[in-house]
Design a protein around this motif. Sequence first.
Motif, PDB file in Angstrom:
ATOM      1  N   ASP A 103     -53.181-101.219  13.041  1.00 53.65           N
ATOM      2  CA  ASP A 103     -53.369 -99.905  13.648  1.00 53.65           C
ATOM      3  C   ASP A 103     -54.699 -99.818  14.403  1.00 53.65           C
ATOM      4  N   GLN A 104     -54.599 -99.378  15.652  1.00 53.08           N
ATOM      5  CA  GLN A 104     -55.802 -99.241  16.477  1.00 53.08           C
ATOM      6  C   GLN A 104     -55.451 -98.474  17.743  1.00 53.08           C
ATOM      7  N   THR A 117     -48.544-108.905  15.465  1.00 55.79           N
ATOM      8  CA  THR A 117     -47.613-107.850  15.051  1.00 55.79           C
ATOM      9  C   THR A 117     -46.205-108.114  15.578  1.00 55.79           C
ATOM     10  N   LEU A 118     -46.097-108.465  16.857  1.00 58.54           N
ATOM     11  CA  LEU A 118     -44.785-108.748  17.442  1.00 58.54           C
ATOM     12  C   LEU A 118     -44.173-110.012  16.838  1.00 58.54           C
ATOM     13  N   SER A 149     -38.609 -98.748  11.246  1.00 55.31           N
ATOM     14  CA  SER A 149     -39.481 -97.634  10.855  1.00 55.31           C
ATOM     15  C   SER A 149     -39.163 -96.430  11.715  1.00 55.31           C
ATOM     16  N   VAL A 150     -39.431 -95.262  11.175  1.00 62.63           N
ATOM     17  CA  VAL A 150     -39.216 -94.049  11.951  1.00 62.63           C
ATOM     18  C   VAL A 150     -40.117 -94.020  13.178  1.00 62.63           C
ATOM     19  N   VAL A 151     -41.267 -94.714  13.126  1.00 59.23           N
ATOM     20  CA  VAL A 151     -42.138 -94.727  14.307  1.00 59.23           C
ATOM     21  C   VAL A 151     -41.554 -95.596  15.418  1.00 59.23           C
ATOM     22  N   ALA A 161     -48.499-101.260  19.049  1.00 58.71           N
ATOM     23  CA  ALA A 161     -47.863-102.562  18.820  1.00 58.71           C
ATOM     24  C   ALA A 161     -46.842-102.489  17.694  1.00 58.71           C
ATOM     25  N   TYR A 162     -47.194-101.792  16.623  1.00 55.48           N
ATOM     26  CA  TYR A 162     -46.284-101.659  15.482  1.00 55.48           C
ATOM     27  C   TYR A 162     -45.027-100.899  15.886  1.00 55.48           C
ATOM     28  N   SER A 163     -45.203 -99.772  16.600  1.00 53.34           N
ATOM     29  CA  SER A 163     -44.056 -98.976  17.043  1.00 53.34           C
ATOM     30  C   SER A 163     -43.162 -99.768  17.977  1.00 53.34           C
ATOM     31  N   ALA A 164     -43.785-100.531  18.876  1.00 52.47           N
ATOM     32  CA  ALA A 164     -43.016-101.345  19.815  1.00 52.47           C
ATOM     33  C   ALA A 164     -42.203-102.414  19.077  1.00 52.47           C
TER      34      ALA A 164
END
Length: 254
Positions: A103-104, A117-118, A149-151, A161-164
């Motif tokens: 997260d950033q 992350t990807l 994830s819901v995000v 990056a996490y959401s993507a």
Amino acid sequence: MKVNFDDLKGKKVLVTGATRGIGREIVRSLATQGAHVVFNYREGKESVAKEIETELKELGATDATGLMFDVTNYEQIKSAIDTFTKDVGSIEGLVNNAGISKDQIVLRLKEEDIQQTLDTNLKGSIMVAQACSRGFLRAENVSVVNISSVVGLMGNASQIAYSASKAGMLGFTKSFAKELAGKNVRCNAICPGFITTDMTDALDDKVKETYLTQIPLKRLGDAQEVANLTSFLLSNASAYITGEVIKIDGGLYI
């Protein structure tokens, strides 16, 4: 409340990222239902793997097998799965749960954090499914469950990056479902919201209160609830469901 599905007894199910959090609850739940629980662990973590195997067998697993591979290392993945298939049999269920979050805010996001992350969340899930896919064609009633994830649906500040990566899992889920449906291989995705784990336990009380104001059911979810949904999707109780994205978020994203 824990749910049981009789057809999971003896079913060989691979769960990635099973050493903690939601993944650990999923393998425990599968063990109580008598599944042959297979999980991955990283090199040097053999003692931890042995402890998990012992715990799962005590909970009722038909068998428990740790496979040494990192989800970002395709050679390790393929070698471990090929050896298991040759010695024991084809994987009949897969839960892609391994994931990380760096997260950033976008102005401070580093290239290596994006890549890691990807690679872990999205590429790793695709590679594990690909390595299992030939065996899937020889097995019966195969089901793949991708923990997104819901995000991945709604996005979230400081989690680009996490959401993507989690949004990418949804496209992977639907494409895999279409490609292998003719072979009776199903694939669905679960999008958890805020779930009580060691990560959320470490959050400041004020942060938790902020989250709760956004959730209509006014509570965090329980990992067992995610495990129950996962078991349902792995079982024949969901035999006519494929390519679906199911939220379990207390109404956070309606």
